[in-house]
Motif scaffolding. Structure first.
Motif, PDB file in Angstrom:
ATOM      1  N   LYS A  27       0.770  -1.117   0.036  1.00  0.00           N
ATOM      2  CA  LYS A  27      -0.017  -0.005  -0.116  1.00  0.00           C
ATOM      3  C   LYS A  27       0.844   1.090   0.058  1.00  0.00           C
ATOM      4  CE  LYS A  27      -0.427  -0.232   5.041  1.00  0.00           C
ATOM      5  NZ  LYS A  27      -1.338  -0.141   6.265  1.00  0.00           N
ATOM      6  N   ALA A  28       0.360   2.352  -0.413  1.00  0.00           N
ATOM      7  CA  ALA A  28       1.188   3.403  -0.616  1.00  0.00           C
ATOM      8  C   ALA A  28       0.678   4.661   0.394  1.00  0.00           C
ATOM      9  CB  ALA A  28       0.755   4.130  -1.990  1.00  0.00           C
ATOM     10  N   MET A  29       1.488   5.506   0.923  1.00  0.00           N
ATOM     11  CA  MET A  29       1.058   6.673   1.764  1.00  0.00           C
ATOM     12  C   MET A  29       1.599   7.778   1.424  1.00  0.00           C
ATOM     13  SD  MET A  29       1.627   8.552   4.717  1.00  0.00           S
ATOM     14  CE  MET A  29       2.677   7.996   5.742  1.00  0.00           C
ATOM     15  N   VAL A  30       0.948   8.901   1.507  1.00  0.00           N
ATOM     16  CA  VAL A  30       1.360  10.132   1.338  1.00  0.00           C
ATOM     17  C   VAL A  30       1.242  11.134   2.259  1.00  0.00           C
ATOM     18  CG1 VAL A  30       1.630  12.264  -0.208  1.00  0.00           C
ATOM     19  CG2 VAL A  30       0.950   9.822  -1.373  1.00  0.00           C
ATOM     20  N   GLU A  31       2.319  11.704   2.765  1.00  0.00           N
ATOM     21  CA  GLU A  31       2.075  12.556   3.848  1.00  0.00           C
ATOM     22  C   GLU A  31       2.846  14.171   3.556  1.00  0.00           C
ATOM     23  OE1 GLU A  31       1.019  14.213   7.506  1.00  0.00           O
ATOM     24  OE2 GLU A  31       0.797  12.283   7.027  1.00  0.00           O
ATOM     25  N   TYR A  32       1.986  15.182   3.610  1.00  0.00           N
ATOM     26  CA  TYR A  32       2.504  16.451   3.290  1.00  0.00           C
ATOM     27  C   TYR A  32       2.847  17.105   4.737  1.00  0.00           C
ATOM     28  CZ  TYR A  32       0.578  16.552  -1.310  1.00  0.00           C
ATOM     29  OH  TYR A  32       0.264  16.485  -2.703  1.00  0.00           O
ATOM     30  N   ALA A  33       4.170  17.392   4.726  1.00  0.00           N
ATOM     31  CA  ALA A  33       4.665  18.235   5.787  1.00  0.00           C
ATOM     32  C   ALA A  33       4.826  19.572   5.502  1.00  0.00           C
ATOM     33  CB  ALA A  33       6.264  17.762   6.468  1.00  0.00           C
ATOM     34  N   ILE A  34       3.379  20.250   5.576  1.00  0.00           N
ATOM     35  CA  ILE A  34       3.452  21.530   5.111  1.00  0.00           C
ATOM     36  C   ILE A  34       4.062  22.595   6.277  1.00  0.00           C
ATOM     37  CG2 ILE A  34       1.797  23.614   4.658  1.00  0.00           C
ATOM     38  CD1 ILE A  34       0.093  21.596   3.317  1.00  0.00           C
ATOM     39  N   ALA A  35       5.047  23.341   5.958  1.00  0.00           N
ATOM     40  CA  ALA A  35       5.627  24.419   6.663  1.00  0.00           C
ATOM     41  C   ALA A  35       4.519  24.913   7.759  1.00  0.00           C
ATOM     42  CB  ALA A  35       6.434  25.210   6.136  1.00  0.00           C
ATOM     43  N   ASP A  36       5.024  25.105   8.915  1.00  0.00           N
ATOM     44  CA  ASP A  36       4.096  25.798   9.889  1.00  0.00           C
ATOM     45  C   ASP A  36       3.786  27.551   9.373  1.00  0.00           C
ATOM     46  OD1 ASP A  36       4.026  23.413  11.572  1.00  0.00           O
ATOM     47  OD2 ASP A  36       5.988  24.225  12.620  1.00  0.00           O
ATOM     48  N   SER A  37       2.558  27.675   9.629  1.00  0.00           N
ATOM     49  CA  SER A  37       2.369  29.246   9.326  1.00  0.00           C
ATOM     50  C   SER A  37       1.457  29.627  10.108  1.00  0.00           C
ATOM     51  CB  SER A  37       2.248  29.326   7.716  1.00  0.00           C
ATOM     52  OG  SER A  37       1.752  30.576   7.445  1.00  0.00           O
ATOM     53  N   ASP A  38       1.157  30.665  10.339  1.00  0.00           N
ATOM     54  CA  ASP A  38      -0.150  31.412  10.987  1.00  0.00           C
ATOM     55  C   ASP A  38      -1.098  31.871   9.903  1.00  0.00           C
ATOM     56  OD1 ASP A  38       1.115  30.699  13.567  1.00  0.00           O
ATOM     57  OD2 ASP A  38       2.054  32.837  13.684  1.00  0.00           O
ATOM     58  N   LEU A  39      -0.400  32.164   8.749  1.00  0.00           N
ATOM     59  CA  LEU A  39      -1.485  32.545   7.765  1.00  0.00           C
ATOM     60  C   LEU A  39      -2.139  31.386   7.040  1.00  0.00           C
ATOM     61  CD1 LEU A  39       0.815  35.192   6.461  1.00  0.00           C
ATOM     62  CD2 LEU A  39      -0.868  35.350   8.137  1.00  0.00           C
ATOM     63  N   ASP A  40      -3.498  31.225   7.351  1.00  0.00           N
ATOM     64  CA  ASP A  40      -3.979  30.175   6.687  1.00  0.00           C
ATOM     65  C   ASP A  40      -3.898  30.053   4.905  1.00  0.00           C
ATOM     66  OD1 ASP A  40      -4.731  28.935   8.962  1.00  0.00           O
ATOM     67  OD2 ASP A  40      -6.642  29.794   9.107  1.00  0.00           O
TER      68      ASP A  40
END
Length: 375
Positions: A335-348
């Motif tokens: 099986k495959a898994m994709v995880e995004y580690a989007i940089a922390d940001s206070d601006l949605d």
């Protein structure tokens, strides 16, 4: 001469000259890095404008010289190399002066028999020089790759360092094996044994010597020659194929992806880590780091990717860039898994923009599953 002897001679000649070519390159890498440390120390002690740079010297120097492989952390390592082996200067001026720029010799070889060494007081140098066996250090310099030196310079005790130098000269271990010997306290264990000679022989019998191909895989070797590193890291065939196809897949998605690097190495303290693929996104104005693991997702995978992102924020990100984004692709071949580690940001709004422009997770999962079936 018969056919068998003809083939043997060609093979023997090729191997001999290949080994000598690799040895010559390693000597030049070692020399370049030691001299780099030498120049830095001289500037720090005697530079006319050194006060202007202070603690930012190495960062500014790295940006100014723009030499592949001489980042600020690497320059710091060069300086550490000089401090660990000051006696190399005497060796260079005696045995390797034909390899040096003429101006260097004019600056250093000098008025009182090469004892006034830049960055090192005369008495200290004479003391160090008296304690070292010139022929031994010559053998070390010519036989030890710079990658091995990066492990040796971490050892502060001169006697302990000499012990591992001896092990390298006698057994030619891989860097991985050298690290293992240091980490398992071989020096201390041999020292505590009743029979030092027998214990040392037992250690040496268990060490597998490195091959010429091991040396060629050194990232220092690749960077010094300014050639690609596509096969530098030993990966499984599956992972190599996935990375190769993924690079093309991401580029074909469009949406502003500009390919920047494959197996990009980052120096954290004394250890190198590698990011599988790095892109720059011209619309998002940020780096996109992609890391692929051919196994089930683990907590440390995400932590490692976030470390890469923090490195990019601190060392790579330009003033006008947005924070980097990480994409972790993990597969256990079922099986495959994709995880995004989007940089922390206070601006949605930034987070939403990232999600809009980056590849859809379902597309990445479909890509991995498709590739696994074809490999």
């Amino acid at each position: 001469m018969n056919f068998k002897k003809l083939a043997f001679r060609i093979q023997q000649t090729n191997e001999f000259l290949q080994q000598n070519a690799v040895k010559a390159i390693n000597i030049h890498i070692t020399l370049r890095n030691w001299l780099t440390g030498f120049y830095i120390v001289e500037f720090e002690q005697n530079g006319s404008d050194r006060a202007e740079y202070g603690s930012k010297l190495l960062e500014n120097l790295s940006k100014n010289i723009r030499i592949k492989g001489l980042s600020a952390p690497e320059l710091s390592r060069c300086r550490q190399f000089y401090y660990a082996y000051p006696e190399i200067l005497g060796l260079i001026t005696q045995k390797f002066k034909t390899m040096l720029p003429v101006d260097f010799l004019e600056d250093v070889m000098l008025e009182n028999n090469s004892n006034q060494i830049l960055g090192l007081p005369t008495q200290e140098f004479q003391s160090a020089n008296n304690e070292v066996d010139t022929e031994f250090i010559s053998s070390v310099f010519q036989s030890v790759s710079y990658t091995h030196f990066t492990e040796l310079i971490k050892i502060e005790d001169p006697s302990k360092r000499r012990f591992y130098e001896l092990i390298i000269l006698k057994t030619q271990p891989t860097v991985k094996e050298l690290k293992r010997q240091i980490d398992t306290l071989t020096y201390e264990r041999v020292g505590l044994s009743e029979n030092h000679r027998d214990s040392m022989e037992e250690v040496m019998k268990k060490i597998n010597p490195q091959q010429t191909t091991d040396l060629i895989k050194s990232h220092y070797f690749f960077e010094f020659l300014n050639i690609g590193q596509a096969h530098l890291i030993e990966e499984s065939e599956l992972e190599q194929a996935l990375i190769r196809h993924l690079q093309q897949f991401i580029t074909e998605l469009g949406n502003g992806f500009c390919f920047e690097a494959r197996q990009k190495h980052l120096l954290f303290g004394d250890e190198y880590y590698f990011v599988d693929l790095v892109f720059y996104h011209r619309i998002l104005k940020c780096h996109v780091l992609i890391d692929l693991k051919t196994e089930t997702a683990k907590h440390e995978h995400i932590g490692q990717l976030k470390s890469y992102l923090n490195y990019y924020k601190k060392n790579i990100q330009e003033t006008n860039d947005n924070p980097p984004v990480g994409i972790l692709l993990v597969t256990n071949q079922n099986k495959a898994m994709v995880e995004y580690a989007i940089a922390d940001s206070d601006l949605d709004i930034f987070v939403s923009k990232y999600q809009l422009q980056l590849p859809d997770k379902s597309k990445l999962e479909a890509f991995i599953n498709r590739e696994l079936k074809n490999i």
